[in-house]
Design a protein around this motif. Sequence first.
Motif, PDB file in Angstrom:
ATOM      1  N   TYR A 104      96.542  21.747 -23.628  1.00 32.10           N
ATOM      2  CA  TYR A 104      96.703  21.736 -22.335  1.00 32.10           C
ATOM      3  C   TYR A 104      96.089  22.484 -21.155  1.00 32.10           C
ATOM      4  CZ  TYR A 104      99.238  26.207 -23.597  1.00 32.10           C
ATOM      5  OH  TYR A 104      99.863  27.256 -23.440  1.00 32.10           O
ATOM      6  N   ASP A 105      95.503  22.619 -19.936  1.00 32.01           N
ATOM      7  CA  ASP A 105      95.433  22.989 -19.210  1.00 32.01           C
ATOM      8  C   ASP A 105      93.730  23.605 -19.568  1.00 32.01           C
ATOM      9  OD1 ASP A 105      96.191  24.905 -16.591  1.00 32.01           O
ATOM     10  OD2 ASP A 105      94.981  26.048 -17.760  1.00 32.01           O
ATOM     11  N   ASP A 129      98.500  15.994 -19.633  1.00 29.72           N
ATOM     12  CA  ASP A 129      97.954  14.931 -18.367  1.00 29.72           C
ATOM     13  C   ASP A 129      97.011  14.363 -18.173  1.00 29.72           C
ATOM     14  OD1 ASP A 129     100.846  16.436 -17.662  1.00 29.72           O
ATOM     15  OD2 ASP A 129      99.988  17.764 -17.108  1.00 29.72           O
ATOM     16  N   TRP A 181     105.195  27.124 -13.141  1.00 34.37           N
ATOM     17  CA  TRP A 181     104.973  25.926 -13.300  1.00 34.37           C
ATOM     18  C   TRP A 181     105.864  25.373 -14.470  1.00 34.37           C
ATOM     19  CZ3 TRP A 181      99.258  27.683 -14.541  1.00 34.37           C
ATOM     20  CH2 TRP A 181      98.630  28.194 -13.348  1.00 34.37           C
ATOM     21  N   SER A 182     106.688  26.076 -14.664  1.00 36.62           N
ATOM     22  CA  SER A 182     107.723  25.458 -15.952  1.00 36.62           C
ATOM     23  C   SER A 182     108.915  25.780 -15.275  1.00 36.62           C
ATOM     24  CB  SER A 182     107.579  26.259 -17.048  1.00 36.62           C
ATOM     25  OG  SER A 182     106.401  26.281 -17.350  1.00 36.62           O
ATOM     26  N   THR A 247     103.796  15.665 -19.136  1.00 30.85           N
ATOM     27  CA  THR A 247     104.873  16.707 -17.983  1.00 30.85           C
ATOM     28  C   THR A 247     105.367  15.912 -16.250  1.00 30.85           C
ATOM     29  OG1 THR A 247     103.386  17.743 -17.178  1.00 30.85           O
ATOM     30  CG2 THR A 247     103.670  18.139 -19.093  1.00 30.85           C
ATOM     31  N   ASP A 250     106.640  19.123 -14.382  1.00 30.23           N
ATOM     32  CA  ASP A 250     105.423  20.260 -14.021  1.00 30.23           C
ATOM     33  C   ASP A 250     105.209  21.111 -12.813  1.00 30.23           C
ATOM     34  OD1 ASP A 250     102.887  21.320 -14.044  1.00 30.23           O
ATOM     35  OD2 ASP A 250     101.755  20.002 -15.552  1.00 30.23           O
ATOM     36  N   HIS A 278     104.399  23.078 -17.333  1.00 27.21           N
ATOM     37  CA  HIS A 278     103.161  23.189 -17.728  1.00 27.21           C
ATOM     38  C   HIS A 278     103.133  23.163 -18.750  1.00 27.21           C
ATOM     39  CE1 HIS A 278      99.170  23.051 -16.061  1.00 27.21           C
ATOM     40  NE2 HIS A 278      98.845  24.228 -16.378  1.00 27.21           N
ATOM     41  N   ASN A 279     103.570  24.639 -19.713  1.00 28.51           N
ATOM     42  CA  ASN A 279     103.370  25.141 -20.544  1.00 28.51           C
ATOM     43  C   ASN A 279     103.662  24.285 -22.286  1.00 28.51           C
ATOM     44  OD1 ASN A 279     102.736  26.767 -23.223  1.00 28.51           O
ATOM     45  ND2 ASN A 279     103.961  28.258 -22.403  1.00 28.51           N
TER      46      ASN A 279
END
Length: 297
Positions: A104-105, A129, A181-182, A247, A250, A278-279
């Motif tokens: 991720y990311d 994502d 972000w979460s 997500t 997010d 996000h995580n």
Amino acid sequence: MGFSSAGRAVTSTLDIAYERSVPPDGPPVILLHGFPYDVRAFDEVAPRLAARGALVLAPYLRGFGATSFREGSAMRSGQQAALAHDLVEFMDALEIGSAVLAGYDWGGRAACVTAALQPERVRGLVTVDGYNVQDIAAADEPTRPDWEQYFWYQFYFHSERGRRGLEQNREELCSLLWRSWSPKWEGAGAAFPASAPSLHNPDFVDVVIHSYRHRYGLAEGDSRYQRTEELLAKQPPITVPTVVLETGADGLPGPSAAGDREYFTGPYEHRLLRDIGHNAPQEAPEEFADAVAALLR
């Protein structure tokens, strides 16, 4: 929970620190974290996959944890091509021909780039994502104003004030990003301290700042990765079997990951994680592990 042991892999550029779970002869899975996280994101994912017979590996990306550059003069690049080259060289160092990649990311970007350009090295892909290959040529195109406001940290990093802010206040700033972000993850603040030490890598600031400047065309890339960046500018499709995790909560809003469907031309599945931020692997370890396990089958 967590990983069973640690190791180091020497590549042409880096000495990569990583953690792993056995069995050693199982099908390899490589878990790839993002910014500003580290391999602690996978502490509850790894044992679930090891219990299903996988060899699970989680490297610290350049600029994180104990991963270090082998030469002091090497450019501290954070560009997408560098992350993908690191991943392939990590696999080479451990004599892994192909693996399931899940990230991720930043880690999702490394996995997507590798899947797009070297599909023979990727048995399957889990990407949070969607299609995470940056379209740098289009980076100056604005998006919706209500989305733009959430990217303040990127614009901040474009300035020297932002560089100094990251240097001087890295834990406060990164903890804020975790929580922002979460927004539905009540455990974000409590989980952050376990990953905070990884942000004190001596190359962290340089790599992060370069990443967020290069993606907007504000910094030159490392010449050794130029050919790869040229290939990525064509937005190549991903042909390997893929599970896209979207997500649903997010704190970094944007278009639906389902809108990236055209970039995936092989077997494809889309899964929505409704209340996850996000995580994704740390917030939803069971769902993340299930997505990886689907590709192991």
